[in-house]
Each structure stands twice: as structure tokens, then as C-alpha cells.
Enzyme design. Structure first.
Site, PDB file in Angstrom:
ATOM      1  N   SER A  63       0.830  -1.213   0.000  1.00 40.17           N
ATOM      2  CA  SER A  63       0.000   0.000   0.000  1.00 40.17           C
ATOM      3  C   SER A  63       0.862   1.261   0.000  1.00 40.17           C
ATOM      4  O   SER A  63       2.001   1.251   0.472  1.00 40.17           O
ATOM      5  CB  SER A  63      -0.911   0.032   1.229  1.00 40.17           C
TER       6      SER A  63
HETATM    7  N1  SAM Z   1      -0.750  -4.751   4.297  1.00 34.67           N
HETATM    8  C1  SAM Z   1      -0.129  -5.020   3.032  1.00 34.67           C
HETATM    9  C2  SAM Z   1       1.254  -4.436   2.936  1.00 34.67           C
HETATM   10  O1  SAM Z   1       1.654  -3.683   3.823  1.00 34.67           O
HETATM   11  O2  SAM Z   1       1.949  -4.749   1.976  1.00 34.67           O
HETATM   12  C3  SAM Z   1      -1.033  -4.559   1.910  1.00 34.67           C
HETATM   13  C4  SAM Z   1      -1.198  -5.641   0.939  1.00 34.67           C
HETATM   14  S1  SAM Z   1      -2.333  -5.526  -0.368  1.00 34.67           S
HETATM   15  C5  SAM Z   1      -2.882  -3.889  -0.530  1.00 34.67           C
HETATM   16  C6  SAM Z   1      -3.734  -6.418   0.273  1.00 34.67           C
HETATM   17  C7  SAM Z   1      -3.489  -7.888   0.551  1.00 34.67           C
HETATM   18  O3  SAM Z   1      -4.714  -8.481   0.998  1.00 34.67           O
HETATM   19  C8  SAM Z   1      -3.042  -8.724  -0.648  1.00 34.67           C
HETATM   20  O4  SAM Z   1      -1.817  -9.326  -0.363  1.00 34.67           O
HETATM   21  C9  SAM Z   1      -4.156  -9.754  -0.833  1.00 34.67           C
HETATM   22  O5  SAM Z   1      -3.708 -11.000  -1.283  1.00 34.67           O
HETATM   23  C10 SAM Z   1      -4.709  -9.830   0.575  1.00 34.67           C
HETATM   24  N2  SAM Z   1      -6.081 -10.350   0.695  1.00 34.67           N
HETATM   25  C11 SAM Z   1      -7.164 -10.117  -0.089  1.00 34.67           C
HETATM   26  N3  SAM Z   1      -8.237 -10.780   0.378  1.00 34.67           N
HETATM   27  C12 SAM Z   1      -7.834 -11.435   1.505  1.00 34.67           C
HETATM   28  C13 SAM Z   1      -8.480 -12.280   2.464  1.00 34.67           C
HETATM   29  N4  SAM Z   1      -9.781 -12.606   2.376  1.00 34.67           N
HETATM   30  N5  SAM Z   1      -7.760 -12.759   3.491  1.00 34.67           N
HETATM   31  C14 SAM Z   1      -6.435 -12.458   3.625  1.00 34.67           C
HETATM   32  N6  SAM Z   1      -5.766 -11.677   2.742  1.00 34.67           N
HETATM   33  C15 SAM Z   1      -6.464 -11.164   1.706  1.00 34.67           C
END
Ligand code: SAM
Length: 215
Positions: A63
């Protein structure tokens, strides 16, 4: 390696976020401390201290620093609090929470990202609990949570997450359609839940039982 040039850029990034309206000095201090360049592919290391989202594996993103700072600020984390993060991704948001003294539990649905985040955070000397799976169900075994932060865009607020909040707990979650989401903060007081809406953002989708379908 944490080179001098990166340290300078980190400090500049924290100053830039302060100018953009982030007020919590604990959040800014964490952002000024954590080596964001180690959370991205080496091809992007030079752009790690720009205030922008960058690609990571599995077509996901680390992000934008402003977004990380804003969500963390809204979470109002205090040292020792138990925080659940949905969407470990690169592990960077988790590092910010750990640096602020949170006890971190983090869930990621992609195995590759789950392993990589776990590896990077442990290399940096942080300890956390990691799980690979669907975070829209929360993590009942360790509930209740002082805070839950969802780092992917949800179509609705998953009931399981609300119900796993401790009394006084905060849930920070972007909610909307696939193009824009409004940052929502839910605060639990006993059996009552208050709901506040903040700025608009654009996140990758939250995919799971109480999120979007995987298509
Ligand atoms: N917090 C992260 C960082 O600092 O890099 C942001 C990562 S990205 C914007 C959002 C993440 O949410 C992705 O890696 C995606 O695979 C994960 N994601 C989406 N749906 C999800 C779910 N139901 N459970 C767990 N992770 C999920």
C-alpha cells in the site's frame, strides 16, 4: 543493507506524510524507522520511499505509505494491544504495527506472500503470528481484538470481524465498489457499534467468503 541514502529518504517520507495531514507522531516515527525498500522487489528499491503503492508478487501491492499511515492512525494502536491485520501482503503494514508495540496477528490468502512476509519480518527481528487463509472470517481462536485493520477493499463489513472486536476495539476497513472505497472505522462499546466514514481510497479487492468472489 540499510544504507545511508535510504535512511535520509525515510525521514523525508515521514516529513512528507506529516505535511499531507498525518498527525500521530508514533506512526510517523515508525515510518521513519522501517526499511520499506526491503519489502519490495529489488527492482523497485529506489522507489520505496516515494509516497506510492508498488507492485508485489501475485498481482498485489504494497500500500501507499500515506494509506498505511492513515489506517494505522485511525486504529489508534497502543503498545501491548492485540491487533489483527487482514492482508499481510508485503509485511510492511505489519512492521509499522509491530514497531508501535502492537502484538500482531496477520492473515494472507496467498501462500507465497504469507511465507515472504513471515521471512522478512523475522529477518528484521519482529515476532508475530501468521496465518494463510481467508481473513474475512477473522481469527476466532485469538479473539477478541483491540484493533483489526483490513488492507484490501471490502464490498461490505464482514460480520465476523465486527463480532471479534473487544469492548473499545476499533475496526478500520475500506468499504465500497471495485473502483473506490471509503475508509470506515467501527468502534465497539459493549453491544453497540459506532460507524465513522473518512476519505476515499483505492485498494486491491478483499476476496473471500465475506468479501468479493475470486474471478
Ligand atoms: N498490508 C499489506 C502491505 O503492507 O503490503 C497490503 C497488501 S495488499 C494492498 C492487500 C493484501 O490483501 C493482498 O496481499 C491480498 O492477497 C490480501 N487479501 C485479499 N483478500 C484477503 C483475504 N480474504 N484474506 C487475507 N488476505 C487477503
Amino acid at each position: 543493507m540499510d544504507e545511508f541514502k535510504f535512511r535520509k529518504r525515510r525521514k523525508a517520507l515521514a516529513d512528507e506524510l506529516r505535511e499531507k495531514g498525518i498527525q500521530d507522531e508514533h506512526v510517523l516515527k515508525a515510518i521513519g524507522t522501517i526499511p520499506r525498500h526491503v519489502f519490495v522487489d529489488s527492482a523497485f528499491a529506489n522507489r520505496a520511499y516515494e509516497d506510492s503503492a508498488l507492485p508485489i508478487a501475485m498481482k498485489q501491492t504494497i500500500s501507499q505509505p500515506y494509506t498505511v499511515a492513515r489506517q494505522t492512525e485511525l486504529l489508534e494502536v497502543k503498545p501491548g494491544e492485540k491487533i489483527l491485520e487482514i492482508g499481510s501482503g508485503s509485511g510492511y503494514q505489519g512492521a509499522v504495527l509491530l514497531e508501535m508495540g502492537a502484538k500482531l496477528y496477520t492473515i494472507e490468502r496467498h501462500d507465497e506472500l504469507h511465507h515472504r512476509a513471515r521471512q522478512i519480518l523475522s529477518k528484521l527481528g519482529y515476532r508475530a503470528m501468521f496465518k494463510c487463509g481467508d481473513g474475512t472470517q477473522g481469527w476466532n481462536a485469538y479473539a477478541p481484538w483491540d484493533g483489526i485493520v483490513v488492507t484490501a477493499g471490502a464490498p461490505v463489513i464482514p460480520e465476523a470481524l465486527r463480532n471479534q472486536l473487544a469492548d473499545g476495539g476499533r475496526l478500520v476497513i475500506p468499504v465500497g465498489d471495485s473502483s473506490t472505497q471509503s475508509m470506515v472505522r467501527i468502534i465497539r462499546e459493549g453491544d453497540q457499534f459506532s460507524e465513522e466514514h473518512y476519505d476515499n481510497f483505492k485498494f486491491v479487492p478483499l476476496i473471500g467468503k465475506n468479501g468479493w468472489n475470486d474471478s
